[in-house]
Design a protein around this motif. Structure first.
Motif, PDB file in Angstrom:
ATOM      1  N   PRO A 289      32.330  33.352  55.181  1.00 26.73           N
ATOM      2  CA  PRO A 289      32.993  32.062  55.076  1.00 26.73           C
ATOM      3  C   PRO A 289      33.270  31.721  53.579  1.00 26.73           C
ATOM      4  CG  PRO A 289      30.919  31.522  56.242  1.00 26.73           C
ATOM      5  CD  PRO A 289      30.912  32.946  55.798  1.00 26.73           C
ATOM      6  N   ALA A 290      34.467  31.613  53.477  1.00 25.14           N
ATOM      7  CA  ALA A 290      34.871  31.241  51.873  1.00 25.14           C
ATOM      8  C   ALA A 290      34.139  30.040  51.669  1.00 25.14           C
ATOM      9  CB  ALA A 290      36.456  31.360  51.746  1.00 25.14           C
ATOM     10  N   LEU A 291      34.092  28.884  52.478  1.00 25.69           N
ATOM     11  CA  LEU A 291      33.599  27.718  52.042  1.00 25.69           C
ATOM     12  C   LEU A 291      32.446  27.265  53.210  1.00 25.69           C
ATOM     13  CD1 LEU A 291      36.803  26.057  51.158  1.00 25.69           C
ATOM     14  CD2 LEU A 291      35.243  26.829  49.694  1.00 25.69           C
ATOM     15  N   PRO A 292      31.672  26.455  52.933  1.00 18.46           N
ATOM     16  CA  PRO A 292      30.677  25.807  54.048  1.00 18.46           C
ATOM     17  C   PRO A 292      31.624  25.146  54.794  1.00 18.46           C
ATOM     18  CG  PRO A 292      29.871  25.576  51.620  1.00 18.46           C
ATOM     19  CD  PRO A 292      31.251  26.189  51.470  1.00 18.46           C
ATOM     20  N   ASP A 293      32.604  24.282  54.339  1.00 16.93           N
ATOM     21  CA  ASP A 293      33.549  23.798  55.198  1.00 16.93           C
ATOM     22  C   ASP A 293      34.893  24.458  55.462  1.00 16.93           C
ATOM     23  OD1 ASP A 293      34.988  21.968  56.717  1.00 16.93           O
ATOM     24  OD2 ASP A 293      34.550  20.103  55.852  1.00 16.93           O
ATOM     25  N   PRO A 294      35.241  25.067  56.438  1.00 17.74           N
ATOM     26  CA  PRO A 294      36.493  26.014  56.290  1.00 17.74           C
ATOM     27  C   PRO A 294      37.728  25.091  56.431  1.00 17.74           C
ATOM     28  CG  PRO A 294      35.140  26.511  58.321  1.00 17.74           C
ATOM     29  CD  PRO A 294      34.133  25.537  57.597  1.00 17.74           C
ATOM     30  N   ASP A 295      37.599  23.795  56.662  1.00 19.84           N
ATOM     31  CA  ASP A 295      38.663  22.918  56.518  1.00 19.84           C
ATOM     32  C   ASP A 295      39.047  22.711  55.235  1.00 19.84           C
ATOM     33  OD1 ASP A 295      38.909  22.881  59.276  1.00 19.84           O
ATOM     34  OD2 ASP A 295      37.731  21.138  59.580  1.00 19.84           O
ATOM     35  N   LEU A 296      38.197  22.920  54.036  1.00 18.50           N
ATOM     36  CA  LEU A 296      38.469  22.499  52.726  1.00 18.50           C
ATOM     37  C   LEU A 296      39.039  23.820  52.067  1.00 18.50           C
ATOM     38  CD1 LEU A 296      35.079  20.615  51.826  1.00 18.50           C
ATOM     39  CD2 LEU A 296      37.368  19.441  52.368  1.00 18.50           C
ATOM     40  N   ASP A 297      40.011  23.519  51.282  1.00 24.69           N
ATOM     41  CA  ASP A 297      40.556  24.607  50.423  1.00 24.69           C
ATOM     42  C   ASP A 297      40.549  24.417  49.154  1.00 24.69           C
ATOM     43  OD1 ASP A 297      41.971  26.986  49.928  1.00 24.69           O
ATOM     44  OD2 ASP A 297      43.702  26.433  50.493  1.00 24.69           O
ATOM     45  N   THR A 298      39.325  25.063  48.254  1.00 21.67           N
ATOM     46  CA  THR A 298      39.080  24.807  47.174  1.00 21.67           C
ATOM     47  C   THR A 298      39.299  25.705  46.243  1.00 21.67           C
ATOM     48  OG1 THR A 298      37.205  23.292  47.826  1.00 21.67           O
ATOM     49  CG2 THR A 298      36.854  23.624  45.722  1.00 21.67           C
ATOM     50  N   PRO A 299      40.071  25.493  45.156  1.00 20.32           N
ATOM     51  CA  PRO A 299      40.269  26.474  43.952  1.00 20.32           C
ATOM     52  C   PRO A 299      39.008  27.041  43.405  1.00 20.32           C
ATOM     53  CG  PRO A 299      41.474  24.637  43.532  1.00 20.32           C
ATOM     54  CD  PRO A 299      40.694  24.262  44.594  1.00 20.32           C
ATOM     55  N   GLY A 300      38.899  28.482  42.972  1.00 25.12           N
ATOM     56  CA  GLY A 300      37.547  28.909  42.433  1.00 25.12           C
ATOM     57  C   GLY A 300      36.388  29.463  43.391  1.00 25.12           C
ATOM     58  N   VAL A 301      36.625  29.229  44.648  1.00 18.12           N
ATOM     59  CA  VAL A 301      35.646  29.898  45.366  1.00 18.12           C
ATOM     60  C   VAL A 301      35.554  31.337  45.302  1.00 18.12           C
ATOM     61  CG1 VAL A 301      34.552  29.954  47.772  1.00 18.12           C
ATOM     62  CG2 VAL A 301      35.751  27.816  47.065  1.00 18.12           C
ATOM     63  N   PHE A 302      36.342  32.027  45.218  1.00 19.32           N
ATOM     64  CA  PHE A 302      36.283  33.400  45.308  1.00 19.32           C
ATOM     65  C   PHE A 302      35.890  33.890  43.932  1.00 19.32           C
ATOM     66  CE2 PHE A 302      37.812  37.645  43.850  1.00 19.32           C
ATOM     67  CZ  PHE A 302      37.159  38.407  44.508  1.00 19.32           C
ATOM     68  N   GLY A 303      36.347  32.935  42.799  1.00 23.59           N
ATOM     69  CA  GLY A 303      35.592  33.351  41.413  1.00 23.59           C
ATOM     70  C   GLY A 303      34.287  33.154  41.406  1.00 23.59           C
ATOM     71  N   GLY A 304      33.831  32.158  41.920  1.00 22.91           N
ATOM     72  CA  GLY A 304      32.483  31.864  41.917  1.00 22.91           C
ATOM     73  C   GLY A 304      31.570  32.861  42.834  1.00 22.91           C
ATOM     74  N   MET A 305      31.987  33.391  43.958  1.00 22.36           N
ATOM     75  CA  MET A 305      31.322  34.652  44.493  1.00 22.36           C
ATOM     76  C   MET A 305      31.288  35.759  43.721  1.00 22.36           C
ATOM     77  SD  MET A 305      32.931  33.847  48.358  1.00 22.36           S
ATOM     78  CE  MET A 305      32.098  35.238  49.414  1.00 22.36           C
ATOM     79  N   ALA A 306      32.748  36.067  43.319  1.00 22.42           N
ATOM     80  CA  ALA A 306      32.841  37.392  42.338  1.00 22.42           C
ATOM     81  C   ALA A 306      31.958  37.221  41.153  1.00 22.42           C
ATOM     82  CB  ALA A 306      34.377  37.480  42.187  1.00 22.42           C
ATOM     83  N   ARG A 307      31.788  36.081  40.552  1.00 25.32           N
ATOM     84  CA  ARG A 307      30.852  36.172  39.339  1.00 25.32           C
ATOM     85  C   ARG A 307      29.566  36.212  39.712  1.00 25.32           C
ATOM     86  NH1 ARG A 307      30.685  37.846  35.202  1.00 25.32           N
ATOM     87  NH2 ARG A 307      32.838  37.212  34.884  1.00 25.32           N
ATOM     88  N   ALA A 308      28.883  35.535  40.726  1.00 21.99           N
ATOM     89  CA  ALA A 308      27.696  35.730  41.208  1.00 21.99           C
ATOM     90  C   ALA A 308      27.023  37.368  41.429  1.00 21.99           C
ATOM     91  CB  ALA A 308      27.252  35.161  42.418  1.00 21.99           C
ATOM     92  N   LEU A 309      28.188  38.058  42.156  1.00 21.96           N
ATOM     93  CA  LEU A 309      27.982  39.213  42.508  1.00 21.96           C
ATOM     94  C   LEU A 309      28.000  40.266  41.186  1.00 21.96           C
ATOM     95  CD1 LEU A 309      30.244  39.787  45.577  1.00 21.96           C
ATOM     96  CD2 LEU A 309      27.640  39.717  45.507  1.00 21.96           C
ATOM     97  N   ALA A 310      28.949  39.753  40.411  1.00 19.44           N
ATOM     98  CA  ALA A 310      29.095  40.637  38.766  1.00 19.44           C
ATOM     99  C   ALA A 310      27.727  40.426  38.123  1.00 19.44           C
ATOM    100  CB  ALA A 310      30.213  40.260  38.295  1.00 19.44           C
TER     101      ALA A 310
END
Length: 131
Positions: A75-96
């Motif tokens: 899931p991109a977000l804990p609440d799929p009804d929310l659309d929050t900028p930066g979520v993918f960036g946070g995921m990608a940063r954590a992996l990097a």
């Protein structure tokens, strides 16, 4: 478990229909899709749950499955009804920061991110700890 299937299609009218109809006629749901056309052909990634059924349907329609990749569907977000900028960036940063390389990424239905990495097991653990 969902997997990403890679196919190549001609860059011409009807190819997407051929792919979609082959899967639909076989009762296979497309969970996610990414297609990039370049010149005369296009690279298409398809996320499906029924890998064997999808492979059979596609090959029956003359579409060769070139690769099958284990992916993380998160899931991109804990609440799929929310659309929050930066979520993918946070995921990608954590992996990097963990030294994990993303080799494939696209968004799927139901606000999910499809990822393939060079270490899916560690990536899954890391992403789960973020949710």
């Amino acid at each position: 478990m969902a997997k990403d299937l890679l196919v190549t299609l001609e860059n011409q009218p009807g190819e997407g229909a051929r792919l979609g109809e082959a899967l639909g006629d076989a009762g296979i749901n497309i969970e996610g899709l990414c297609a990039i056309m370049d010149g005369r052909t296009g690279t298409v990634h398809i996320l499906v749950e029924d890998v064997a059924g999808a492979r059979a349907a596609l090959e029956g329609a003359g579409i060769t499955v070139e690769a099958e990749t284990d992916v993380i569907v998160s899931p991109a977000l804990p609440d799929p009804d929310l659309d929050t900028p930066g979520v993918f960036g946070g995921m990608a940063r954590a992996l990097a920061d963990a030294g994990i390389n993303i080799t494939l990424v696209y968004v799927a239905s139901r606000n999910r991110v499809v990822l393939a990495t060079d270490d899916n097991q560690r990536a899954t653990q890391l992403l789960q700890s973020m949710m």
